[in-house]
Every structure is written in structure tokens, then in C-alpha cells.
Enzyme design. Sequence first.
Site, mmCIF file in Angstrom:
data_model
loop_
_atom_site.group_PDB
_atom_site.id
_atom_site.type_symbol
_atom_site.label_atom_id
_atom_site.label_comp_id
_atom_site.label_asym_id
_atom_site.label_seq_id
_atom_site.Cartn_x
_atom_site.Cartn_y
_atom_site.Cartn_z
ATOM 1 N N ASP A 89 66.851 31.965 86.340
ATOM 2 C CA ASP A 89 66.133 31.240 85.832
ATOM 3 C C ASP A 89 66.236 31.673 83.855
ATOM 4 O OD1 ASP A 89 64.223 32.593 86.522
ATOM 5 O OD2 ASP A 89 63.863 30.986 87.577
ATOM 6 N N HIS A 106 59.800 33.651 86.124
ATOM 7 C CA HIS A 106 58.159 33.328 86.537
ATOM 8 C C HIS A 106 57.935 34.641 87.198
ATOM 9 C CE1 HIS A 106 59.743 29.498 87.234
ATOM 10 N NE2 HIS A 106 59.458 28.138 86.370
ATOM 11 N N ASP A 124 63.537 36.813 87.265
ATOM 12 C CA ASP A 124 63.322 36.311 87.556
ATOM 13 C C ASP A 124 62.091 35.123 86.025
ATOM 14 O OD1 ASP A 124 63.471 33.474 89.556
ATOM 15 O OD2 ASP A 124 61.270 33.353 88.606
ATOM 16 N N HIS A 174 56.519 34.341 94.752
ATOM 17 C CA HIS A 174 55.533 33.470 94.771
ATOM 18 C C HIS A 174 55.017 33.412 96.102
ATOM 19 C CE1 HIS A 174 56.948 33.019 90.719
ATOM 20 N NE2 HIS A 174 57.898 32.267 91.197
ATOM 21 N N TYR A 192 68.459 27.472 88.103
ATOM 22 C CA TYR A 192 67.963 25.680 87.779
ATOM 23 C C TYR A 192 69.218 25.031 86.701
ATOM 24 C CZ TYR A 192 64.187 27.890 90.903
ATOM 25 O OH TYR A 192 63.660 28.151 91.762
#
Length: 421
Positions: free
Chosen positions: A263, A172, A170, A133, A303
Site C-alpha cells: 500500500d 501502516h 507496509d 496489526h 489496496y
Amino acid sequence: MSKTGIVYHEDMMKHECEWDTTHPECPGRFQSCLDLLKESNTLKKCHVLPSREATNEEILKVHSQSHLQLLENTQDGVDNLEEFSSHYDSVYFNAHTSRAAKLAAGCSVTLVEAVIQEKIKNGIALVRPPGHHATHNEFGGYSFLNNIAIAAKVALESYGLTRILIVDWDIHHGQGTQRAFYEDPRVVYFSIHRYENAKFWPHLRESNYDYIGKGEGTGFNINIPLNSVGCGDMDYIHIFEEILEPIAKQYIPELIIVSAGFDSALGDPKGQMQVTPQCFALLCQKLMKISENKLALILEGGYCIKALSHCVLASINTLLNFPLPPLPEQKQNVSQTLKDVSKRIKVLLKDNWKFDVSPLKSPTEIEEIELNVAKHCQDGPPFPTRDDYWPPVSETTMKMLEEVTEKLRQYYKLCNSYTNE
């Protein structure tokens, strides 16, 4: 020497949120992976590469001088780190953040260099904090330095590679990586991420499938937005077989680097997906076949500690050429929403890649996406610095995870990879 490498440094665990000890991006993520690799004797089967911090020269291939200086100032030049953190979306700093971020980037470069130099065939950088990110001049999403972008830039500029495939699974969207290579045909960026028409973080218009690159990079940026939760093994296999593999076989990458966030795994509270460790093993094997084993995994998110550690274990055992564990029983049908998105992506990319496609009606969700971006995307500080929590995962899902991971452990026992010694 093992053909599979691993690189890590335990100082990366010193990066932690000192005002919120239950923050999900915690040292336990790293520790759980390392513990399971040791307990299973998998670590012994890997060639441990030397760890190091990324150099300023390497970092500046992706980030600005002012960005690097801000990061370094957090070691001892900021009085109130929580207030400072509030200027950025979803990050925290402590006195060890700068070193941890530089170690994460440096370890990622070390891994990629070792693969290019054929010291190893493949491997994993077990690193934190995550990186995908982080943009040229902005921290965000637990990320400070863009580990995978820095490693890819080194491969391009120092080793002369001209065809790199970055696969980002991932949950995101990695906007930092996308922006780093958006106009660069030397890199295909392929991201599979939860989107829900921009309701899901980072709430960006550019995370949708119609952002396919610009200029010479047109057609080299591929986003697979998942617009519903609960996607599982069959959905991810569909994405690989219908879109990724046809593109990769035409592109013929010299190297594949994976933003290996877990995740999207079964049991993860953020992702709310159902991808099993066994499926990640299969996806790794598919990428190994495409790249003739030249594959570098760089850890991103994840997570649910049990899911994360077992996904890492399954991925590394695949790199080590252990037989694939059988997929658990799940729903067999790929969602119609995903099928529709896949068709639209093929139509958009038909001038760049060969697909069997049929005409489709114009998309109707763009107006909804723009409304969601306006509603959910916070324009500026202060950003929240505490209570980064998601609803608890259901007991049913956690029971499924327990069953899946136990089957995985028993399977690797039979393969002489997992022991209780």
C-alpha cells in the site's frame, strides 16, 4: 525443485465484508495476484508448498486463549457480526474469517519452516487477511492473527534461531509485531510507514522513531516514520542504504521475513506514496544479498489491485533471480524531512549500531505528535464498520501506474517470464 516457494489457499477469499461489498480489504486483492502469476507463467516456476491452518499451539505463542476463542466464536456463535465488528478498530467478520485467518497464519509458518529447513531458498506466502496489526489480545487494522509474529516465534522457539530481521514495508505501522518483540534481541523489527506525526492510522505515539525497544531489546526496534506523502523509489532506497543495510550487516540475520504490504505503491489510495514495482524488486534483491537468499515474504496490505498484483509479480521474479527491471524515472532528490529523521535515528541508535553521525538539535515535533494522538486515536468502541474509503487517486497518478506496469510487463516478456500464452 524450484528454489522459490509459494503457499496459498483459495479459501482465504471467503473472508469478505457482507454488509459493504466495496470494502478495500476484499477477495479481489488475492485473486488479482493469483491471476497475474498464472497469466505470466510465474506460478509454474515456483514450488507450491502445502497450505494448512495454524495450530492452536502456534497461535498461542503470540495471542491469548481468549483472543483465539473470540475468533473461533465468529464462525457460528455471533448473531450480529457487524455489531460485533464495531468493538474493534477497522475489522469485519463473517463466518469464514476464523478459517481464513488460521490459513493465513498457517501458510506463513509453512513458508518460514520451508526456508529454515532448506526445502526452498526463499518464497512468498500469498495470504489474507493481513496480520501485523493484531496484538496479543486485540483485533484491528483488518488483522486477526499476527501471521508474521507467529511464524517468527515458531522459528525462534521450534528451530532455535537467534537472529531474525523483520522488515515491514507496509504503509501502516505494525504495532502488533512491534509489541511482540519489543524486549527481544533475537528479532530486529524494522518498519517504514506513513506517520505524519501521528495523523495517519494507527495514530500511535509508539510508531515514532524514538521507540527503539526496551531492556535487552533496546536498539532492536527501528521505526522509520514518513511525515509526508509522495515518497518514492529514491526515498525507500535511501532508507535501505543509510539505515537498514548498515544494521543488517552488523546483525547478520539468519533469516529475513518481510511484512510485504504494497500500500506504499504508486496508485494506492491509502498510502499516497509513489514506490514502483521495479523498486520493490530492487529492495527484495538487497535483502536476498544480506540473507544469502533466506528470505520469506508474507503479504500484508495493498489496496490498488493493479499496483498490488504487479508488485507481487516483480517481487517473486526477483526471488526467482530474474534480472532487475530498470527503475522508472522519478524525482531524484530524497526529501529533507526524511534525511533529518534518518540522522535522528542514527543518533538514537549510536550505542547499538555503528553509523557515521553528527550531533543534532533536540527534536521539536513530540508535542505535535502527542496532540495528534489525542485528536485522532479513538479510545474505544463503537468503531465505524462501513465507508472505509479514501479520496480517489488522480488521473495523472493512474496514468503513471499504467505506464510503469506496462514497462514491467514488457520487460518480463523479454526475460521470458511474462507471456501472453
